[in-house]
Design an enzyme around this catalytic site. Structure first.
Site, PDB file in Angstrom:
ATOM      1  CG  PHE A  15     -30.738  53.015 -46.315  1.00 60.06           C
ATOM      2  CD1 PHE A  15     -29.647  53.349 -45.635  1.00 60.06           C
ATOM      3  CD2 PHE A  15     -31.404  51.974 -45.632  1.00 60.06           C
ATOM      4  CE1 PHE A  15     -29.097  52.628 -44.447  1.00 60.06           C
ATOM      5  CE2 PHE A  15     -30.995  51.500 -44.354  1.00 60.06           C
ATOM      6  CZ  PHE A  15     -29.957  51.771 -43.882  1.00 60.06           C
ATOM      7  N   GLY A  16     -28.323  51.764 -47.861  1.00 61.59           N
ATOM      8  CA  GLY A  16     -26.904  51.573 -47.439  1.00 61.59           C
ATOM      9  C   GLY A  16     -26.907  51.019 -46.145  1.00 61.59           C
ATOM     10  CB  VAL A  18     -27.131  51.509 -39.742  1.00 58.36           C
ATOM     11  CG1 VAL A  18     -27.338  52.531 -38.300  1.00 58.36           C
ATOM     12  CG2 VAL A  18     -28.335  52.110 -40.497  1.00 58.36           C
ATOM     13  CG  ASP A 131     -42.196  50.762 -42.868  1.00 62.46           C
ATOM     14  OD1 ASP A 131     -42.912  50.141 -42.915  1.00 62.46           O
ATOM     15  OD2 ASP A 131     -41.049  50.927 -43.215  1.00 62.46           O
TER      16      ASP A 131
HETATM   17  P1  ADP Z   1     -34.644  50.982 -43.368  1.00 64.63           P
HETATM   18  O1  ADP Z   1     -35.094  52.069 -43.880  1.00 64.63           O
HETATM   19  O2  ADP Z   1     -33.821  50.194 -44.179  1.00 64.63           O
HETATM   20  O3  ADP Z   1     -35.348  50.133 -42.301  1.00 64.63           O
HETATM   21  P2  ADP Z   1     -33.635  52.293 -40.640  1.00 64.63           P
HETATM   22  O4  ADP Z   1     -33.379  53.674 -40.314  1.00 64.63           O
HETATM   23  O5  ADP Z   1     -34.532  51.472 -40.083  1.00 64.63           O
HETATM   24  O6  ADP Z   1     -33.448  52.155 -42.305  1.00 64.63           O
HETATM   25  O7  ADP Z   1     -32.027  51.496 -40.501  1.00 64.63           O
HETATM   26  C1  ADP Z   1     -32.108  50.165 -40.502  1.00 64.63           C
HETATM   27  C2  ADP Z   1     -31.398  49.337 -39.343  1.00 64.63           C
HETATM   28  O8  ADP Z   1     -30.342  50.084 -38.784  1.00 64.63           O
HETATM   29  C3  ADP Z   1     -32.491  49.546 -38.030  1.00 64.63           C
HETATM   30  O9  ADP Z   1     -33.378  48.172 -38.421  1.00 64.63           O
HETATM   31  C4  ADP Z   1     -31.680  49.322 -37.089  1.00 64.63           C
HETATM   32  O10 ADP Z   1     -31.180  47.748 -36.752  1.00 64.63           O
HETATM   33  C5  ADP Z   1     -30.320  49.950 -37.319  1.00 64.63           C
HETATM   34  N1  ADP Z   1     -30.293  51.519 -36.644  1.00 64.63           N
HETATM   35  C6  ADP Z   1     -31.093  52.531 -37.526  1.00 64.63           C
HETATM   36  N2  ADP Z   1     -31.059  53.581 -36.558  1.00 64.63           N
HETATM   37  C7  ADP Z   1     -30.225  53.201 -35.431  1.00 64.63           C
HETATM   38  C8  ADP Z   1     -30.168  53.995 -34.216  1.00 64.63           C
HETATM   39  N3  ADP Z   1     -30.437  54.948 -33.802  1.00 64.63           N
HETATM   40  N4  ADP Z   1     -29.198  53.217 -33.330  1.00 64.63           N
HETATM   41  C9  ADP Z   1     -28.998  51.862 -33.592  1.00 64.63           C
HETATM   42  N5  ADP Z   1     -29.288  50.869 -34.498  1.00 64.63           N
HETATM   43  C10 ADP Z   1     -30.092  51.850 -35.636  1.00 64.63           C
END
Ligand code: ADP
Ligand code: MG
Length: 350
Positions: A15-16, A18, A131
């Site tokens: 997706f990009g 974080v 998931d």
């Molecule tokens: P994906 O669909 O790629 O798994 P995620 O929403 O799980 O997307 O985000 C990817 C990664 O970013 C996570 O595995 C985590 O390491 C980090 N991340 C996501 N949300 C947070 C958050 N609220 N706080 C800290 N790290 C986060």
């Protein structure tokens, strides 16, 4: 996005990326998920209709990571979340590296109890996650667990058949493996069964290398399903011309010697072949495994879990975990970076 200062990248995916960022005005840390795709031609309304946005906006629970803001700026979409410190996979890898004791049952119980609360909220609001895995269970600095990554969330009443890719293989329910077109929230309960075992043993329960191997791993643990165990599964397998491998299964109490009989019983029901035999999240919360929580009177219990989690009941056993090295770890499905962090977890109850 002017009000946020980028600090560092904390995650990335298809997706990009974080970012960890800080709100310049309040000093608060947040996680900003920057979506790679261009949203130039999208209206604000279109953005609000994205599956992840719709799901997150309906969630308001102390054990579901909160979406604080959604920002669209110059064709880019930003999800601003409360910042979480690390995830369960990182903690398990660190525990393994330290080669010491596994997580105590009271810690597993505390995490599971909270996640089931979050799941129950999600399912009641008409969504299931699809998931669940240790990487999507995040921990705040003060050790509170929350469900994250609603990217694959699906509305319960959205119409089957569900055809697209779903779930990381190791935590994928057998009905999904067998291409059921109308699976439901019970897929999250299956994932929780596999996660619970992994918390006790620090090893994935069903680490399949591909779909066929995945089914083989499940059969070798649970034993080959019979018509009585799961009539719909036999029908699904026949439709695919798939023959379950013949296995006896294992004796779970011997496989997880550190787990109590109540824990084993809950795991066995979560890992039922037949999704109809798995407890719902609300039913799992009533399981004797969580008996110690029943000491809190029901009205107070509800209030306690809905209120500020920092005001927890008296702490009985503080647990200190230290993450002190940085490394790349490949679990066969994703790569994880361990942060330099010292974490302190304080358990309520038990
Ligand atoms: P994906 O669909 O790629 O798994 P995620 O929403 O799980 O997307 O985000 C990817 C990664 O970013 C996570 O595995 C985590 O390491 C980090 N991340 C996501 N949300 C947070 C958050 N609220 N706080 C800290 N790290 C986060
Ligand atoms: Mg994720």
């Amino acid at each position: 996005m002017e009000k946020y200062t980028k600090i560092k990248e904390v995650g990335s995916g298809s997706f990009g990326v974080v970012w960890k960022a800080m709100n310049k005005f309040t000093g608060e840390f947040v996680a900003v998920k920057v979506i790679k795709q261009s949203f130039d031609s999208w209206t604000w309304e279109d953005c609000l209709n994205l599956r992840e946005v719709k799901a997150l906006r309906k969630m308001n629970h102390p054990h579901v990571v909160k979406l604080k803001e959604l920002i669209k700026e110059q064709g880019t979409l930003y999800f601003v979340f409360e910042f979480m410190d690390c995830d369960l996979l990182q903690l398990m890898i660190e525990k393994q590296r330290m080669g010491g004791a596994k997580f105590s049952e009271s810690m597993v119980k505390d995490w599971c109890f909270r996640v089931f609360h979050g799941l129950s909220h999600m399912h009641q609001r008409g969504y299931f996650h699809r998931d669940l895995k240790p990487e999507n269970l995040l921990l705040s600095e003060d050790g509170v667990i929350k469900i994250a990554d609603m990217g694959l969330a699906r509305e319960i009443d959205s119409n089957p058949p569900y055809t697209e890719y779903v779930m990381t293989r190791w935590y994928r329910a057998p009905e999904v493996m067998l291409c059921s077109k109308n699976y439901g929230p019970a897929v999250d309960m299956w994932s929780m069964g596999a996660i619970m075992v992994e918390l006790f043993t620090l090893s994935p329960l069903f680490p399949g290398m591909n779909s066929r191997d995945q089914m083989h791993k499940i059969c070798s643990v649970l034993g080959t399903p019979t018509e009585k165990d799961w009539p719909e599964g036999i029908r699904l397998a026949n439709a695919l011309n798939y023959k379950f491998p013949l296995c006896d299964g294992i004796y779970l109490p011997a496989f997880i010697p550190c787990a109590s009989p109540d824990a084993i019983d809950l795991i066995q029901s979560l890992c039922s072949w037949d999704p109809n035999k798995r407890p719902s999240a609300a039913q799992a919360l009533q399981h004797p495994f969580f008996r110690s929580y029943y000491r809190i009177p029901a009205p107070l219990r509800e209030k306690y879990y809905q209120s500020n989690l920092k005001k927890q009941p008296p702490i009985q056993r503080p647990v200190h975990l230290k993450i002190n090295q940085q490394s790349n770890v490949c679990d066969g499905q994703s790569e994880v970076m361990l942060p330099h962090k010292k974490l302190e977890f304080q358990l309520p109850l038990c």
